[in-house]
Design a protein around this motif. Structure first.
Motif, PDB file in Angstrom:
ATOM      1  N   GLU A  62       0.916  -1.185  -0.245  1.00 45.05           N
ATOM      2  CA  GLU A  62       0.148   0.001  -0.210  1.00 45.05           C
ATOM      3  C   GLU A  62       0.794   1.059   0.014  1.00 45.05           C
ATOM      4  OE1 GLU A  62      -3.197  -0.241   2.946  1.00 45.05           O
ATOM      5  OE2 GLU A  62      -3.631  -2.239   2.403  1.00 45.05           O
ATOM      6  N   TYR A  63       0.583   2.095  -0.546  1.00 47.49           N
ATOM      7  CA  TYR A  63       1.150   3.501  -0.758  1.00 47.49           C
ATOM      8  C   TYR A  63       0.262   4.609  -0.550  1.00 47.49           C
ATOM      9  CZ  TYR A  63       3.209   7.230  -3.942  1.00 47.49           C
ATOM     10  OH  TYR A  63       4.159   8.273  -4.435  1.00 47.49           O
ATOM     11  N   GLY A  64       1.054   5.710   0.224  1.00 46.88           N
ATOM     12  CA  GLY A  64       0.106   6.787   0.559  1.00 46.88           C
ATOM     13  C   GLY A  64       1.299   8.212   0.714  1.00 46.88           C
ATOM     14  N   ARG A  76      -5.878  14.383   2.037  1.00 45.60           N
ATOM     15  CA  ARG A  76      -5.722  13.105   2.582  1.00 45.60           C
ATOM     16  C   ARG A  76      -6.745  12.328   2.018  1.00 45.60           C
ATOM     17  NH1 ARG A  76      -3.559  12.188   7.878  1.00 45.60           N
ATOM     18  NH2 ARG A  76      -2.898  14.524   7.982  1.00 45.60           N
ATOM     19  N   GLU A  77      -6.226  11.106   1.773  1.00 45.08           N
ATOM     20  CA  GLU A  77      -6.996  10.318   0.929  1.00 45.08           C
ATOM     21  C   GLU A  77      -7.864   9.247   1.815  1.00 45.08           C
ATOM     22  OE1 GLU A  77      -4.331   7.834  -1.551  1.00 45.08           O
ATOM     23  OE2 GLU A  77      -4.613   9.022  -3.158  1.00 45.08           O
ATOM     24  N   ALA A  78      -7.571   9.632   3.202  1.00 40.47           N
ATOM     25  CA  ALA A  78      -8.703   9.005   4.100  1.00 40.47           C
ATOM     26  C   ALA A  78      -9.856   9.636   3.974  1.00 40.47           C
ATOM     27  CB  ALA A  78      -8.049   9.139   5.580  1.00 40.47           C
ATOM     28  N   VAL A  79      -9.719  11.027   3.408  1.00 44.94           N
ATOM     29  CA  VAL A  79     -10.935  11.855   3.318  1.00 44.94           C
ATOM     30  C   VAL A  79     -11.577  11.727   1.731  1.00 44.94           C
ATOM     31  CG1 VAL A  79     -12.006  14.152   3.117  1.00 44.94           C
ATOM     32  CG2 VAL A  79     -10.382  13.243   4.935  1.00 44.94           C
ATOM     33  N   LEU A  82      -8.952   6.537  -2.304  1.00 47.84           N
ATOM     34  CA  LEU A  82      -7.588   6.549  -2.921  1.00 47.84           C
ATOM     35  C   LEU A  82      -7.899   6.820  -4.614  1.00 47.84           C
ATOM     36  CD1 LEU A  82      -6.759   2.671  -2.284  1.00 47.84           C
ATOM     37  CD2 LEU A  82      -5.915   4.889  -1.240  1.00 47.84           C
ATOM     38  N   SER A  83      -6.895   7.834  -5.054  1.00 47.64           N
ATOM     39  CA  SER A  83      -6.813   8.249  -6.080  1.00 47.64           C
ATOM     40  C   SER A  83      -6.463   6.935  -7.173  1.00 47.64           C
ATOM     41  CB  SER A  83      -5.733   9.340  -6.503  1.00 47.64           C
ATOM     42  OG  SER A  83      -4.655   8.926  -6.219  1.00 47.64           O
ATOM     43  N   GLY A  84      -6.607   7.263  -8.639  1.00 49.13           N
ATOM     44  CA  GLY A  84      -6.133   6.348  -9.416  1.00 49.13           C
ATOM     45  C   GLY A  84      -4.730   6.135  -9.482  1.00 49.13           C
ATOM     46  N   ARG A  85      -3.981   7.397  -9.322  1.00 42.12           N
ATOM     47  CA  ARG A  85      -2.752   7.118  -9.302  1.00 42.12           C
ATOM     48  C   ARG A  85      -2.091   6.485  -8.067  1.00 42.12           C
ATOM     49  NH1 ARG A  85       0.996   9.671  -6.341  1.00 42.12           N
ATOM     50  NH2 ARG A  85       3.054   9.956  -7.037  1.00 42.12           N
ATOM     51  N   HIS A  87      -3.605   3.754  -6.731  1.00 42.80           N
ATOM     52  CA  HIS A  87      -3.971   2.266  -7.064  1.00 42.80           C
ATOM     53  C   HIS A  87      -2.971   1.798  -8.021  1.00 42.80           C
ATOM     54  CE1 HIS A  87      -7.911   1.567  -5.427  1.00 42.80           C
ATOM     55  NE2 HIS A  87      -8.250   2.618  -5.920  1.00 42.80           N
ATOM     56  N   GLU A  88      -2.436   2.674  -8.927  1.00 40.38           N
ATOM     57  CA  GLU A  88      -1.608   2.404  -9.926  1.00 40.38           C
ATOM     58  C   GLU A  88      -0.265   2.204  -9.338  1.00 40.38           C
ATOM     59  OE1 GLU A  88      -2.179   4.676 -13.604  1.00 40.38           O
ATOM     60  OE2 GLU A  88      -0.245   4.925 -13.634  1.00 40.38           O
ATOM     61  N   ARG A  91      -0.116  -1.108  -6.976  1.00 42.11           N
ATOM     62  CA  ARG A  91      -0.079  -2.374  -7.773  1.00 42.11           C
ATOM     63  C   ARG A  91       1.278  -2.472  -8.326  1.00 42.11           C
ATOM     64  NH1 ARG A  91      -5.150  -4.457  -9.967  1.00 42.11           N
ATOM     65  NH2 ARG A  91      -3.965  -4.078 -12.142  1.00 42.11           N
TER      66      ARG A  91
ATOM     67  N   GLU B  62      -6.258  17.804  11.032  1.00 42.81           N
ATOM     68  CA  GLU B  62      -6.341  16.537  10.454  1.00 42.81           C
ATOM     69  C   GLU B  62      -5.447  15.577  11.240  1.00 42.81           C
ATOM     70  OE1 GLU B  62      -6.903  15.995   6.173  1.00 42.81           O
ATOM     71  OE2 GLU B  62      -8.488  17.571   6.166  1.00 42.81           O
ATOM     72  N   ARG B  76      -5.262   1.224   6.802  1.00 40.41           N
ATOM     73  CA  ARG B  76      -5.099   2.476   6.383  1.00 40.41           C
ATOM     74  C   ARG B  76      -6.577   3.046   6.188  1.00 40.41           C
ATOM     75  NH1 ARG B  76      -0.631   4.545   3.177  1.00 40.41           N
ATOM     76  NH2 ARG B  76       0.559   2.773   3.837  1.00 40.41           N
ATOM     77  N   GLU B  77      -6.787   4.374   6.938  1.00 37.26           N
ATOM     78  CA  GLU B  77      -8.048   5.026   6.641  1.00 37.26           C
ATOM     79  C   GLU B  77      -8.404   5.206   5.220  1.00 37.26           C
ATOM     80  OE1 GLU B  77      -8.114   7.814  10.034  1.00 37.26           O
ATOM     81  OE2 GLU B  77      -9.046   6.128  11.011  1.00 37.26           O
ATOM     82  N   ALA B  78      -7.451   5.658   4.348  1.00 33.80           N
ATOM     83  CA  ALA B  78      -7.584   5.612   2.979  1.00 33.80           C
ATOM     84  C   ALA B  78      -8.595   4.801   2.723  1.00 33.80           C
ATOM     85  CB  ALA B  78      -6.576   6.034   2.403  1.00 33.80           C
ATOM     86  N   GLY B  81     -11.981   4.347   5.611  1.00 36.38           N
ATOM     87  CA  GLY B  81     -12.555   5.500   6.175  1.00 36.38           C
ATOM     88  C   GLY B  81     -12.005   6.018   7.205  1.00 36.38           C
ATOM     89  N   LEU B  82     -12.481   7.352   7.650  1.00 34.34           N
ATOM     90  CA  LEU B  82     -11.953   7.843   9.130  1.00 34.34           C
ATOM     91  C   LEU B  82     -12.699   7.092  10.234  1.00 34.34           C
ATOM     92  CD1 LEU B  82     -11.690  11.389   8.608  1.00 34.34           C
ATOM     93  CD2 LEU B  82      -9.900   9.839   8.368  1.00 34.34           C
TER      94      LEU B  82
ATOM     95  N   GLY C  84      -8.636  -0.859  -8.466  1.00 31.50           N
ATOM     96  CA  GLY C  84      -7.447  -0.489  -9.216  1.00 31.50           C
ATOM     97  C   GLY C  84      -7.170  -0.590 -10.539  1.00 31.50           C
ATOM     98  N   HIS C  87      -9.014   2.078 -12.767  1.00 36.61           N
ATOM     99  CA  HIS C  87      -8.053   3.228 -12.729  1.00 36.61           C
ATOM    100  C   HIS C  87      -7.086   3.229 -13.685  1.00 36.61           C
ATOM    101  CE1 HIS C  87     -10.119   5.525  -9.484  1.00 36.61           C
ATOM    102  NE2 HIS C  87     -10.196   4.540  -8.688  1.00 36.61           N
ATOM    103  N   GLU C  88      -6.188   2.407 -13.513  1.00 37.13           N
ATOM    104  CA  GLU C  88      -5.029   2.098 -14.192  1.00 37.13           C
ATOM    105  C   GLU C  88      -5.255   2.280 -15.535  1.00 37.13           C
ATOM    106  OE1 GLU C  88      -2.266  -0.776 -12.381  1.00 37.13           O
ATOM    107  OE2 GLU C  88      -1.874  -1.655 -14.605  1.00 37.13           O
ATOM    108  N   ARG C  91      -6.601   5.456 -17.035  1.00 37.27           N
ATOM    109  CA  ARG C  91      -5.458   6.600 -16.992  1.00 37.27           C
ATOM    110  C   ARG C  91      -4.763   6.479 -18.335  1.00 37.27           C
ATOM    111  NH1 ARG C  91      -3.863   9.133 -12.444  1.00 37.27           N
ATOM    112  NH2 ARG C  91      -1.822   8.245 -12.584  1.00 37.27           N
TER     113      ARG C  91
END
Lengths: 235, 235, 235, 235, 235, 235
Positions: A62-64, A76-79, A82-85, A87-88, A91, B62, B76-78, B81-82, C84, C87-88, C91
């Motif tokens: 996992e990446y953050g 913050r991705e917790a809010v 997860l963005s597409g980036r 995820h990519e 993986r 945050e 991971r809360e991403a 969720g929070l 994921g 998304h990948e 993009r």
């Protein structure tokens, strides 16, 4: 001339620090210039459902990014989710690290690799792979110490580096400013014996000639060659 | 005897490091024993909708934890969720830091304080407040330097510390092991002049006598008194 | 021997059908063997926020699979959320199609390309790019007809094809069965003049020698060469 | 003078009505002035995963507000998601009610307490605790009647009340108008024998002197003393 | 006069194509004028939790629209979440198809029916039911062939059609333009023996007289009568 | 014989109470037997985006159930998300209430009707419509009083009632036990002048004969006739 008087084929100064997260089974803080990534590995005594009862292990990532890691604060991705980036990238990290070891020698364990970027200045996914591989190595050694694995399985060193074409010239290990103006962008994940694990190259300004790809691949082979020196260090 | 031969009224060793996140407007890495929190402040040139055109600023926080910060890895809360706990903590941090300064002296700026726990050993919310306050102070100083504020507004020092009752005895600044076995748990947010900003105390084992609360409050006043020494340092 | 008696360097039978979605501004149903993807383009009179008032247009893509497109039914992403993988892929499609045209010649329009897989038998992302490019071409022609663009901007033909290494041999345009057993997997997005737009290659069985990559790239160049014949057809 | 000619240490008129939700195992409609909260308890024959096979029970709470309960309509959380405030409140209610009874005497049952605010005029979290405790008492009695518990375990009466500082004066049981203008805000959860279960106090206008806290605590002890009279009533 | 010179009681041209999704256990592409819906059925060897160990099967449906199916592009529900309209429609389809067969004759299987609209021109929910019923029939036949069912259970043919009141006149099988201007809107799900499975009728312009409902019901009986001719075809 | 000795064509005892939510612009607690629904109306000074600048108003509804309203506790939708059933019901309520009044006479106001079920014993959607219509009437009267509307627009009384077929016999206003065993289920929304606004009828046990529908419609006309007596009451 590149920032810090670097030549086109030079890496930024790099280093690793082991054990920065004492609760993790393995942890490495890797610095590639101003890119700092904290890689923590947790060993779990179970595998994902699709591997149930197959007598093998798994490695996943996992990446953050901390919100203040980037030039302008990232949500913050917790809010935001997860963005597409993200995820990519995660993986890619997972696929790359699974090449390090024959998964059937891990027992029914999952190695969960958390890569969190404290400061970002280009090349965070490559730093995550290079640092994550060392953290996995540390975690496997600890598994042996603690009797969770009978013996250390053979490991294939894995490292990754970016390359690109900036102002027409192939360069290695781009920082953020270079990355933002690159015409071509590439990431190379390589093994210690010079073979390839994953290559990705993307046109930014327009399609590019295959020779440029070849030039970038040569730079990357040289760059990962130096990074494999980190495999002599230990946590 | 407490771990590290600490007496009941002793803080763990503490320190702060400034500027660890160069992209942030202010950043502090605070260490209270093995609890390490990275506090980064971002200054934005706008305020939340409910403050629009009121000629004042805002401070909000945050809070997050790296997955490997804790004894057993946290999700991971991403992804998950929070949690309710995160909501509760970040609201507390925000309320506390807003007491530092008259918001009408900030212009229409929002100071967004990110508190991310790298390693957790009890007292993360208090460390976030103490470290976050110093990071806000640093960010305000930088706003003046860069002409985003005409002058530094008067600041009220803010710091927080936990106290608890362990084996019948009131103690200060609990680590994770103490926290897990405490009969009563409390957090005190105090100002540099000895007044109170927020107090919370919770029975863990059963209801407690008010005198225990008074004893904890006295320990906390002594503890925050020491933490205010950090306000002499600067980023 | 490959299924359908294909040689290693042969594409599967392919075809396109235009205008299958009359409400779209451009639409193409592309078939690469048993992989069928419906590509629909919608032209919107606005651009994403980050391009506001820059006087240029944008091309973006979304990708989906009907639940029954795959061997075992896939969960509907409207229920499970975007994976994921999705998304990948989307993009990648978006990046590739943006190379077709100088975005500053599109006016403040967004071309939104929906690629929905009706049946999947390997190579869906490549088919989406090849079909999506033709659907964009059709949509641009219609924009000119309807006076939404003064003239058709110069277009760079774009197409994509997969390659891989199966049983030690480099092969072109893998179907699902081949893809599942490939040792190396690659996708090549190329332009009509033989340059590269995006290349991705992933080790499945173990790291691979760079020469294999070169062999796959040669197959891909031949394959996309044939696909560019589709640019003679019109919607 | 306070609204309704109340003195500083006076509660608003209060009452409870039992059994308003016949499908629940226990239910109480509590009214504290114009604050009306419906508390329903459901007894489930299982415990959360973390208590599996520990031979004990659990009490947990959820809190909600009808959209029209407040001065300006609140967004339905079924649409917007649970707010941080809701998380914070329902955690407080759950913690408080778990102090009522030795959980090891409940068998492997979960008592789920739903507190839904029909009308809000300040003090909804305290009313939820006071009413929720009575609904739990009613549900436990019904469990005994129906043979789900061998005998009623000893119960510790629990009640909660707010206090605050308004215009410099400590006052008890604030209504919404008082709460909006208070300099200090506090909630006290107390047991029938005068001990404390949870105390929270927050500066609204600026840090406050500890003596004010002591004054509020005295008011709260008197207020909960009166509320415990409700424990003589029965459902 | 209606578009295409249709009389008030005429259906649009309709047709079905079987087997368009080879991975599905049954699939039908149904066309009612310019409304095209792809219906795929997947047979699973389990039932939802509420039917566990009851010795019966289940039929359920999901409904979706490709973004370019409509006049103005619809947001992808994988991004926006399922709309209320989608929920409503897929519940209707599921209820209707469950009337086709005695569920206790299906064994512990779930038939999952995916209805995806490729092009929408009014009447998509009715087309989904009519096409979905044929796809279920095809899937049941295949279950018998493959030994997943001992014998084909008796089937009740099911079909659906819309009716409405346009410019004061009851009409059958409305297209999108008619639907948009209708004063009353209705959907009828009927069985092959002329009985009713579900009827829904909604005032659009204002309340309507019950006789109009009767007139619409007569049109619908005639319309479904023709649609049942499709049950002579086979996949 | 039906519960409470009701004849087949008898309503359950019903009543309304006005003003139970003082913060709402109109509120009604409606009781139909043991089904109790709280309907609150909020008037907002804006309309949804699709009605912007059309000089008309809007009426919309949201529906919820308290967790303890039902026989077995329902999950809170603030946690689980809105169910398909909730979507379906609140869309029906909104459509029905919009028939009460010419929306162009409302000015640019939205009337938001919250229907929350305190206790459920069958027929909650119908009670929501009947009660919601009275709450809208009350809110409109208050708008006139407060000068938000120049005059009360003409109102069309709206009410709804369920009917069904139980043990072969058509019956009116089903309670939960009847509803659970009904062969056919129907809901009728009617206007004060005997016309229809929405009718829905669903086979539960198997397809039904159209004459049963006619019988249910006659019962419903008689039932709503009695409910319109409520329009003589006032809030």
């Amino acid at each position: 001339m590149r920032s810090g008087e670097r030549s086109a084929d030079a890496l930024r100064p790099f280093s690793v620090e082991y054990g920065v997260q004492p609760h993790a089974d393995g942890s490495v803080l890797i610095r590639m210039g101003n890119t700092h990534v904290l890689c923590g590995v947790t060993v779990e005594d179970r595998v994902p459902p699709f591997l149930k009862d197959k007598g093998q292990g798994w490695i996943t990532a996992e990446y953050g990014m901390l919100p203040c890691a980037t030039h302008s604060r990232g949500r913050r991705e917790a809010v935001s989710g997860l963005s597409g980036r993200t995820h990519e990238i995660q993986r890619l990290i997972g696929r790359s690290l699974r090449m390090m070891v024959d998964l059937s020698l891990l027992g029914e364990h999952t190695l969960r690799v958390d890569c969190d970027v404290l400061n970002a200045d280009g090349g965070t996914r490559c730093a995550s792979i290079t640092g994550g591989a060392l953290a996995v190595k540390m975690a496997l050694a600890r598994m042996v110490e603690r009797g969770r694995l009978p013996a250390l399985p053979p490991l294939l060193p894995v490292a990754a580096i970016s390359a690109g074409v900036v102002a027409g010239q192939p360069v290695l290990d781009l920082d953020y400013a270079e990355d933002s103006s690159a015409e071509v962008d590439a990431n190379f994940v390589m093994s210690g014996d010079g073979r390839w694990i994953e290559v990705q190259s993307t046109a930014e300004g327009g399609p590019f000639h295959p020779q440029l790809f070849t030039a970038m691949a040569e730079l990357a082979a040289r760059g990962t060659g130096q990074l494999f020196g980190l495999w002599e260090t230990r946590g």
